[in-house]
Design a protein around this motif. Structure first.
Motif, PDB file in Angstrom:
ATOM      1  N   VAL A  83       0.853  -1.193   0.000  1.00 26.43           N
ATOM      2  CA  VAL A  83       0.000   0.000   0.000  1.00 26.43           C
ATOM      3  C   VAL A  83       0.892   1.248   0.000  1.00 26.43           C
ATOM      4  O   VAL A  83       0.652   2.201  -0.749  1.00 26.43           O
ATOM      5  N   TYR A 124      -8.917   2.391   2.221  1.00 24.23           N
ATOM      6  CA  TYR A 124      -7.512   1.982   2.292  1.00 24.23           C
ATOM      7  C   TYR A 124      -6.563   3.178   2.377  1.00 24.23           C
ATOM      8  O   TYR A 124      -5.353   3.003   2.367  1.00 24.23           O
ATOM      9  N   LEU A 245     -11.534  -0.660  -2.033  1.00 21.36           N
ATOM     10  CA  LEU A 245     -11.877  -1.840  -1.235  1.00 21.36           C
ATOM     11  C   LEU A 245     -12.652  -2.881  -2.040  1.00 21.36           C
ATOM     12  O   LEU A 245     -12.308  -4.064  -2.057  1.00 21.36           O
TER      13      LEU A 245
END
Ligand code: NAI
Ligand code: MG
Length: 353
Positions: A83, A124, A245
């Protein structure tokens, strides 16, 4: 033309499958100058961070990277390296094709789906308020004041930002992808009926951008209904475009429809940089044994070759994978065979030469 590519082997099964992919790319005859950059568990131990700045610098220089999976250290204060990489390099679009290859066991032969996932925003983004933290108490007070809503004092909170700017670029990317690849239509998934101000922005922006692309057939669908169609008749979907997501969940689901994580490739793309990596993780349960399936990263490498405008080589690699799977004689244990990672890589390399 010689291409510079950053190779991030990663950890767990990463180095094993990355080596395999490198061998296949080299076998195509495309000239690649690999800049190998260690990241993940070993870097955490040696340099105190699983994602040293030199890795990002290398990708900024090469602009293109091929990456193995990296373990997310649990409980060490690091959020996912993957990420972080996407956010640092502003890789705003994740592209994950799920195509069924004849020979692979599947309940849905004929599936050929592509998930395009917004990769930087949504739940996220990492805006989190821990249960019991003082900031969370201030947030609760603000929400009571602003929205009249009483957040339970034993709740943790994650914030879901979705912007017009963040959405517009991934929508453009998706519609251009559909055009360039001759896809039939693009379905935008959302829950805009419930989350009017986040998914609502995603949907409204998508439909607005779609007006600039009259030749692309753009549809919309609530993501729960999409889940139903994916399980029931996945052939009825083509390109699906989703916020972060939902895109994560739907791309794993799609991988499952066509034979599992062992064959699911992916790309993370931004305006400036592109990082190609399989959908699967570092598979600690089989790491170091030389039996990991390299097909997913090899198909990711084929996507990379296409990105580098080496279309003929990309097609040879994909045809070689198709041939290997159809033949069924050289498969790793996850696909029911007894072959080793390097046997599969060798067979694909020979077919793609
Ligand atoms: P995983 O994908 O590593 O493993 C799930 C299952 O699939 C395991 O049984 C594994 O053996 C199998 N598997 C996965 N890839 C395979 C391959 N190429 N060949 C044969 N079998 C394969 O997912 P898991 O266990 O949830 O995650 C392990 C670690 O990987 C975690 O630390 C996670 O954060 C990280 N991860 C990293 C990603 C990335 O680097 N982009 C993506 C997903 C997870
Ligand atoms: Mg995932």
């Amino acid at each position: 033309m010689r291409h510079r590519v950053t190779l991030i082997p990663g950890d767990g099964i990463g180095p094993e499958v990355a080596e395999a992919a490198r061998a296949v790319v080299d076998a195509t005859g495309v000239e690649v100058e690999w800049d190998v950059q260690e990241a993940g568990a070993a870097s955490l131990e040696r340099e105190g961070t699983p994602l040293p700045e030199r890795v990002l610098d290398s990708v900024r220089r090469s602009r293109t990277a091929l990456k193995g999976p990296i373990t997310t250290p649990v409980g060490s204060g690091f959020r996912s390296v993957n990420v972080a990489l996407r956010q640092e390099l502003d890789l705003f679009a994740a592209v994950r094709p799920a195509r069924h290859f004849p020979g692979l066991p599947s309940r849905h032969p004929g599936v050929d789906l592509v998930t395009i996932r917004e990769n930087t925003e949504d739940l996220y983004r990492g805006i989190e308020f821990e249960r019991g933290a003082p900031e969370t108490d201030r947030l609760r007070a603000a929400l009571l004041d602003l929205a009249g809503y009483r957040v339970p004092d034993d709740a943790g909170v994650t914030v879901k930002p979705i912007s017009i700017t963040g959405t517009r670029r991934v929508v453009r990317y998706a519609l251009e992808y559909a055009q360039r690849n001759g896809r039939r239509f693009v379905t935008v998934g959302h829950k805009a009926n419930i989350m009017k101000f986040s998914d609502g922005v995603f949907l409204a922006t998508a439909l607005e951008v779609a007006e600039e692309y009259p030749e692309v057939d753009v549809r919309e669908m609530q993501v729960d209904e999409m889940a139903m169609w994916l399980a029931w008749e996945p052939e009825t979907l083509d390109v699906v475009l989703l916020p972060n997501l939902y895109g994560d969940i739907v791309s794993d689901l799609s991988a499952g429809l066509v034979g599992g994580l062992g064959v699911a490739p992916g790309a993370n793309l931004g305006w400036e940089y592109a990082v190609f990596e399989p959908v699967h993780g570092s598979a600690p349960d089989i790491a170091g044994r030389g039996v990991a399936n390299p097909v997913a990263i090899i198909l990711s490498a084929a996507m990379m070759l296409r990105h580098l405008a080496e279309d003929a080589a990309a097609e040879r690699v994909e045809a070689a994978v198709a041939e290997l799977l159809r033949d069924g004689g050289t498969l790793t244990p996850d696909m029911g065979g007894t072959a080793r990672t390097l046997d599969v890589a060798g067979a694909i390399a020979r077919l793609a030469t």
